[in-house]
Design a protein around this motif. Sequence first.
Motif, PDB file in Angstrom:
ATOM      1  N   TYR A 191      -4.517   1.174   4.859  1.00 48.13           N
ATOM      2  CA  TYR A 191      -3.500   2.162   5.205  1.00 48.13           C
ATOM      3  C   TYR A 191      -4.125   3.363   5.908  1.00 48.13           C
ATOM      4  O   TYR A 191      -3.585   3.873   6.895  1.00 48.13           O
ATOM      5  CB  TYR A 191      -2.782   2.599   3.926  1.00 48.13           C
ATOM      6  CG  TYR A 191      -1.603   3.511   4.145  1.00 48.13           C
ATOM      7  CD1 TYR A 191      -0.344   2.997   4.446  1.00 48.13           C
ATOM      8  CD2 TYR A 191      -1.741   4.893   4.040  1.00 48.13           C
ATOM      9  CE1 TYR A 191       0.754   3.838   4.638  1.00 48.13           C
ATOM     10  CE2 TYR A 191      -0.649   5.742   4.228  1.00 48.13           C
ATOM     11  CZ  TYR A 191       0.586   5.205   4.526  1.00 48.13           C
ATOM     12  OH  TYR A 191       1.661   6.032   4.725  1.00 48.13           O
ATOM     13  N   ASP A 192      -5.282   3.844   5.435  1.00 48.15           N
ATOM     14  CA  ASP A 192      -5.902   5.037   6.021  1.00 48.15           C
ATOM     15  C   ASP A 192      -6.390   4.802   7.441  1.00 48.15           C
ATOM     16  O   ASP A 192      -6.594   5.758   8.191  1.00 48.15           O
ATOM     17  CB  ASP A 192      -7.071   5.501   5.147  1.00 48.15           C
ATOM     18  CG  ASP A 192      -6.588   6.174   3.875  1.00 48.15           C
ATOM     19  OD1 ASP A 192      -5.453   6.692   3.873  1.00 48.15           O
ATOM     20  OD2 ASP A 192      -7.333   6.157   2.870  1.00 48.15           O
ATOM     21  N   ASP A 237      -6.077   1.635  -1.478  1.00 50.68           N
ATOM     22  CA  ASP A 237      -4.620   1.522  -1.369  1.00 50.68           C
ATOM     23  C   ASP A 237      -3.922   1.283  -2.695  1.00 50.68           C
ATOM     24  O   ASP A 237      -2.680   1.205  -2.742  1.00 50.68           O
ATOM     25  CB  ASP A 237      -4.263   0.403  -0.384  1.00 50.68           C
ATOM     26  CG  ASP A 237      -4.605   0.784   1.047  1.00 50.68           C
ATOM     27  OD1 ASP A 237      -4.652   1.994   1.335  1.00 50.68           O
ATOM     28  OD2 ASP A 237      -4.836  -0.114   1.872  1.00 50.68           O
ATOM     29  N   LYS A 238      -4.663   1.122  -3.802  1.00 45.87           N
ATOM     30  CA  LYS A 238      -4.119   1.189  -5.169  1.00 45.87           C
ATOM     31  C   LYS A 238      -3.190   0.039  -5.544  1.00 45.87           C
ATOM     32  O   LYS A 238      -2.351   0.198  -6.416  1.00 45.87           O
ATOM     33  CB  LYS A 238      -3.383   2.526  -5.401  1.00 45.87           C
ATOM     34  CG  LYS A 238      -4.150   3.765  -4.986  1.00 45.87           C
ATOM     35  CD  LYS A 238      -5.480   3.875  -5.685  1.00 45.87           C
ATOM     36  CE  LYS A 238      -6.227   5.135  -5.265  1.00 45.87           C
ATOM     37  NZ  LYS A 238      -7.599   5.199  -5.846  1.00 45.87           N
ATOM     38  N   ARG A 272       0.787   3.873  -3.160  1.00 45.75           N
ATOM     39  CA  ARG A 272       0.260   5.216  -2.942  1.00 45.75           C
ATOM     40  C   ARG A 272       1.269   6.298  -3.324  1.00 45.75           C
ATOM     41  O   ARG A 272       0.919   7.304  -3.936  1.00 45.75           O
ATOM     42  CB  ARG A 272      -0.137   5.387  -1.466  1.00 45.75           C
ATOM     43  CG  ARG A 272      -1.485   4.769  -1.111  1.00 45.75           C
ATOM     44  CD  ARG A 272      -1.711   4.762   0.383  1.00 45.75           C
ATOM     45  NE  ARG A 272      -3.118   4.495   0.699  1.00 45.75           N
ATOM     46  CZ  ARG A 272      -3.988   5.412   1.056  1.00 45.75           C
ATOM     47  NH1 ARG A 272      -3.614   6.691   1.116  1.00 45.75           N
ATOM     48  NH2 ARG A 272      -5.234   5.094   1.329  1.00 45.75           N
ATOM     49  N   TYR A 273       2.518   6.110  -2.955  1.00 46.72           N
ATOM     50  CA  TYR A 273       3.507   7.169  -3.181  1.00 46.72           C
ATOM     51  C   TYR A 273       4.149   7.105  -4.556  1.00 46.72           C
ATOM     52  O   TYR A 273       4.483   8.147  -5.128  1.00 46.72           O
ATOM     53  CB  TYR A 273       4.588   7.119  -2.097  1.00 46.72           C
ATOM     54  CG  TYR A 273       4.127   7.676  -0.774  1.00 46.72           C
ATOM     55  CD1 TYR A 273       3.977   9.045  -0.590  1.00 46.72           C
ATOM     56  CD2 TYR A 273       3.828   6.835   0.292  1.00 46.72           C
ATOM     57  CE1 TYR A 273       3.547   9.561   0.617  1.00 46.72           C
ATOM     58  CE2 TYR A 273       3.404   7.342   1.516  1.00 46.72           C
ATOM     59  CZ  TYR A 273       3.257   8.712   1.672  1.00 46.72           C
ATOM     60  OH  TYR A 273       2.824   9.222   2.869  1.00 46.72           O
ATOM     61  N   ALA A 309       0.822  -1.205   0.000  1.00 50.34           N
ATOM     62  CA  ALA A 309       0.000   0.000   0.000  1.00 50.34           C
ATOM     63  C   ALA A 309       0.861   1.263   0.000  1.00 50.34           C
ATOM     64  O   ALA A 309       0.563   2.236  -0.710  1.00 50.34           O
ATOM     65  CB  ALA A 309      -0.927  -0.008   1.215  1.00 50.34           C
ATOM     66  N   THR A 310       1.941   1.267   0.782  1.00 57.39           N
ATOM     67  CA  THR A 310       2.806   2.455   0.864  1.00 57.39           C
ATOM     68  C   THR A 310       3.468   2.739  -0.480  1.00 57.39           C
ATOM     69  O   THR A 310       3.472   3.887  -0.963  1.00 57.39           O
ATOM     70  CB  THR A 310       3.870   2.257   1.951  1.00 57.39           C
ATOM     71  OG1 THR A 310       3.230   1.943   3.191  1.00 57.39           O
ATOM     72  CG2 THR A 310       4.707   3.507   2.117  1.00 57.39           C
TER      73      THR A 310
END
Length: 567
Positions: free
Chosen positions: A545-546, A404-405, A343-344, A339-340
């Motif tokens: 994640y959120d 989370d993409k 997202r970035y 997820a991290t």
Amino acid sequence: MTEPAEQPYALATIRGDGSAEITIQGRTQELGAPTVEQARASVVSYLAHRARPLGVPIHVVVDDPEGQFVLVVNPDGSLGETFTSEPDHDTIPPGGHRGEPVDGEPDAPSAPAVEPSTTGPGTPTPSAPEPGTPDPTRVADPASAWGPPGQREAPAAAGPAPVAETVPATAAALVQAPPATVPQPAADPAPVPAHPVSGGWSSSPPAGHDPRPGWDGAGRQAQQLQQPGGWPQQPPGAPAPAGPAQPAEGWPADPSATMTRRQMRESFLKAEQTEAPASTGLRGMLARVGVRVQPSEAERAERADIHAVSQHWPGVRTIAVVNGKGGAGKTPTTALLSATFARYSGAATIAWDNNETRGTLGWRTEQGKHDATVLDLIPRTAELLDPGARAGDISHFVHHQAADKYDVLRSNPNLLSSEQRISGEDVDAIHDVLGRYYRLIFVDSGNDESASHWLRMIDKADQLVVPTIAKPEHAEAGALLLEALTRRGGRSADLAQRAVVVVSQAREKDVNPSAAEIARGFEGWVSEVVTIPYDRAMVENVLRYDALAPATRRAWLRAAAAVARRL
């Protein structure tokens, strides 16, 4: 008696890939060449080009793959003498500075200028002094030459007058000089003191500089040491050859032909990056109302981690999440790292459950509009690898995480392991398919470290992440796994050495030992250890994640950056 011409100083760095960097009078120029030899030629040619309008040589401190030394580049492109560059901190008097008197002692007399010494055809070379006679080329210790404190007149003595300081330099090692133009005097154990200048070398020779090539300001000839790169060593007392000094081996005799017009001028384009103002905390509030405030160190560190995670690497990167003990946190680590990064970085990211013994990644993530698993994908790998396959075809087998993409390729936890055996060849085919549709592949592994699909996963991995909760048995299992991979040797040992360990505080009240204590046990023999604080959202069913607390999200960003820096 004449004053020596002002000679500028430069710093040059030559790297093993042929790139070079020159700093002269506060300005830096980048050069590039296919080889180190051509880079040396470019450096000499560039400095000769800069020396011509000045009409004087340029002293340059060179940091080269062969070592560190000092050169004198003449305006015609030839290389002159070199000088010793070993700092002498013992010459600084207690409580004072080099060249300054100590409190309570009189000022030292100023040194007169020294006439340059010339040597060439028709000029006799001075011979070494006879034993027992004073050496006119050797200067006595200044204290003994000028007498006790308070004596202001120098006693009569032959030879050049003593000077207050010797020529300074900041190179880290003594420098080999080409053949000297004067005889080798008696050895003087006193090294040459250093002359550090903030921001680089000064643009003119320091006080006390003796203009005779190869000599320092106290009249001592520069020591000659054999250096890598083939500098010739002149025997003591040997006559100096006539003509200009010869360049060292590996340096060009005529470097001017190797420099292009583009390399001879400085670029008008300057790579300057303006730091964005603060955006968080009190500093961020001030920035939003118009007061430009620099970010704090914590915000700078967070920006650096975001930048590391946001990169797109050439090719596909595979990150294996491994620990031989169940319940160590492999599934949360796989999901939240995926997820991290997704997202970035915005890169196509998938989390693959490579577990035939009831892997729970499918239970801890969102399910799509179908119930497909890895067992449904294996028979269709040839179709998905066909040139006519389309990007959306993979969506029939993976489950997208809307917020989370990233996507998830599930195992089937409802079947016994005997009913869903996955071979090493299956891992090859699955990895080929995922590598076609995704740029980042995170693999959640099982607990059987001897299984063929587990070992093949290690062979495919570019980076290892070893998760553990703050319990000794889980940490010990991770450590034993790393030791086993090290004994396996080759690529497995390299992966173990570069591994990132993630220690999570699984229970709020279970702090003996704490995550920090477990982390200290891994420090020093893996590349990095990151701790994750306790967060109730990590023990609930679906991982999002959120839903994490801000401190937990920051910790996962730090863990993701540790992984990214090793990809």
